[in-house]
Write an enzyme that holds these catalytic residues in place. Structure first.
Site, PDB file in Angstrom:
ATOM      1  N   ARG A  16       8.616   2.564   7.035  1.00 43.97           N
ATOM      2  CA  ARG A  16      10.145   3.087   6.998  1.00 43.97           C
ATOM      3  C   ARG A  16      11.061   2.627   7.909  1.00 43.97           C
ATOM      4  NH1 ARG A  16       8.818   4.434   2.075  1.00 43.97           N
ATOM      5  NH2 ARG A  16       7.745   6.566   1.527  1.00 43.97           N
ATOM      6  N   ASP A 101       7.464  -3.607  -4.124  1.00 44.86           N
ATOM      7  CA  ASP A 101       6.634  -2.579  -4.113  1.00 44.86           C
ATOM      8  C   ASP A 101       7.761  -1.080  -4.305  1.00 44.86           C
ATOM      9  OD1 ASP A 101       4.205  -0.935  -4.331  1.00 44.86           O
ATOM     10  OD2 ASP A 101       4.851  -0.232  -2.041  1.00 44.86           O
ATOM     11  N   ASP A 219      -1.752   2.778   1.010  1.00 38.26           N
ATOM     12  CA  ASP A 219      -0.357   3.251   0.356  1.00 38.26           C
ATOM     13  C   ASP A 219       0.672   4.115   1.411  1.00 38.26           C
ATOM     14  OD1 ASP A 219       2.115   2.770  -0.807  1.00 38.26           O
ATOM     15  OD2 ASP A 219       1.332   3.623  -2.715  1.00 38.26           O
TER      16      ASP A 219
HETATM   17  O1  DOR Z   1       4.285   7.327  -4.309  1.00 39.37           O
HETATM   18  C1  DOR Z   1       4.803   6.141  -3.677  1.00 39.37           C
HETATM   19  N1  DOR Z   1       5.623   6.126  -2.702  1.00 39.37           N
HETATM   20  N2  DOR Z   1       4.593   5.039  -4.577  1.00 39.37           N
HETATM   21  C2  DOR Z   1       5.390   3.902  -4.335  1.00 39.37           C
HETATM   22  O2  DOR Z   1       5.559   3.050  -5.175  1.00 39.37           O
HETATM   23  C3  DOR Z   1       6.371   3.819  -3.185  1.00 39.37           C
HETATM   24  C4  DOR Z   1       6.120   4.891  -2.387  1.00 39.37           C
HETATM   25  C5  DOR Z   1       7.039   5.164  -1.351  1.00 39.37           C
HETATM   26  O3  DOR Z   1       7.802   4.300  -0.697  1.00 39.37           O
HETATM   27  O4  DOR Z   1       7.360   6.265  -0.927  1.00 39.37           O
HETATM   28 ZN    ZN Z   2       3.577   1.455  -1.890  1.00 39.62          ZN
END
Ligand code: DOR
Ligand code: ZN
Length: 324
Positions: A16, A101, A219
């Site tokens: 972030r 992404d 993720d």
């Molecule tokens: O759930 C998700 N959050 N999927 C994504 O592809 C992006 C990610 C985010 O950046 O919050």
């Molecule tokens: Zn991601």
């Protein structure tokens, strides 16, 4: 069992920074990574601004951190899906892969050029596929046509597993990852791609076992509670601190995979795909301890496993930071 192994690699996290420092920073995200047993993370470029220039890639590389941080650069300028970024300059600045992404590269020609250019520069292309199976199939066809290398992000469906399995049988250079929240039926909350059916969950576990899926990545996608309330479309889970526990619960305690085979998909394999060194140092894992995630090192707490009993936890993580 108490295991002492080397620190792990998470090839798909969202730190972030810049622009989302109220959700997480490189410093707090890497503190969460270390707490979860990771010595290296690769961070996605959907920041604000997005990581589409060498200056921004260098900024991420230079940032103070508790573990190694490898930035992934955008495929397209602004992640708008129209023009490719300069892969050569981004690579020189420190990018280890390219990805849009969070968004799918809709334009097939642009994706074809991305695969060709990435191959020239030795970068992995990480594809966010929406609709998942359809775009995965398209990108596999492109990788096959161009004889290039492709990595599929966050696989969540049995149908996608089947497409990847048959591509690998044909010799296509495709690798894939799934995430801990797709492996445990007790995960809860909104994420993209969404949590799917029991049949999908079982297929993903089987695909890890038979090496159709190569990597487990968190993720890690922090969002604050206030923001999620204001905008329910914001989705994703923090995952760095619960990855090891969730994966051991889903794959080791069910006797599907050995701890060594699991950790290879969280260390050697992602490092090889990104072309980065495996982190040095040591982590101590208590494979059996039951615990329930409640409090986090991460600045956010949008976890899929809050209140869920997990078995297995990282007790100590001491990655060795190489001097730069
Ligand atoms: O759930 C998700 N959050 N999927 C994504 O592809 C992006 C990610 C985010 O950046 O919050
Ligand atoms: Zn991601």
């Amino acid at each position: 069992m108490i295991l002492a192994v080397a620190p792990l690699v998470d090839m798909h996290v969202h730190l972030r920074e810049p622009g989302g420092e109220h959700k997480e920073t490189i410093l707090t995200g890497t503190a969460a990574a270390v707490a979860g047993g990771f010595g290296a993370v690769a961070c996605m470029p959907n920041t604000d601004p997005v990581l589409d220039s060498p200056e921004l890639i260098e900024r991420v590389c230079r940032a103070k951190a508790h573990c190694a941080v490898y930035p992934i650069a955008c495929i397209s300028i602004g992640q708008f899906g129209r023009r490719l970024t300069n892969f050569g300059l981004l690579r020189r600045a420190g990018a280890v892969a390219v990805s849009d992404d969070g968004k799918t590269v809709e334009d097939e020609d642009l994706m074809r050029f991305a695969l060709l250019s990435a191959a020239d520069h030795g970068l992995a292309v990480i594809s966010h596929c929406e609709p998942e199976t359809e775009i995965c199939e398209r990108d596999i066809t492109l990788a096959e046509e161009t004889n290039s290398r492709l990595h599929i992000a966050h696989v969540s469906l049995r149908s996608t597993v089947e497409v990847i399995r048959s591509a690998k049988k044909r010799g296509v250079h495709v690798t894939a990852e799934t995430c801990p929240h797709y492996l445990l039926g007790s995960a809860h909350g909104a994420v993209n791609p969404p949590l799917a059916s029991e049949e999908d969950r079982a297929a993903l576990c089987a695909a890890l076992k038979d090496d159709t899926i190569d990597v487990i990545a968190s993720d890690h996608a922090p969002h604050t509670a206030a923001e999620k309330e204001a905008d329910p479309s914001l989705c994703g889970f923090i995952g760095l601190e619960t990855s090891v526990g969730a994966v051991l619960t889903a794959l080791y305690h069910t006797r599907l995979m050995s701890a060594a085979d699991i950790f290879r998909k969280m260390r050697e394999t992602p490092a090889a795909i990104l072309g980065i060194p495996v982190p040095q140092g040591e982590i101590v894992v208590d494979t059996d301890v039951p615990w329930t995630p409640q409090k986090f090192v991460s600045m956010s707490s949008n976890c899929a496993f809050t209140g869920v009993m997990l078995r297995g936890r990282v007790a100590v993580c001491q990655p060795t930071l190489l001097p730069d």
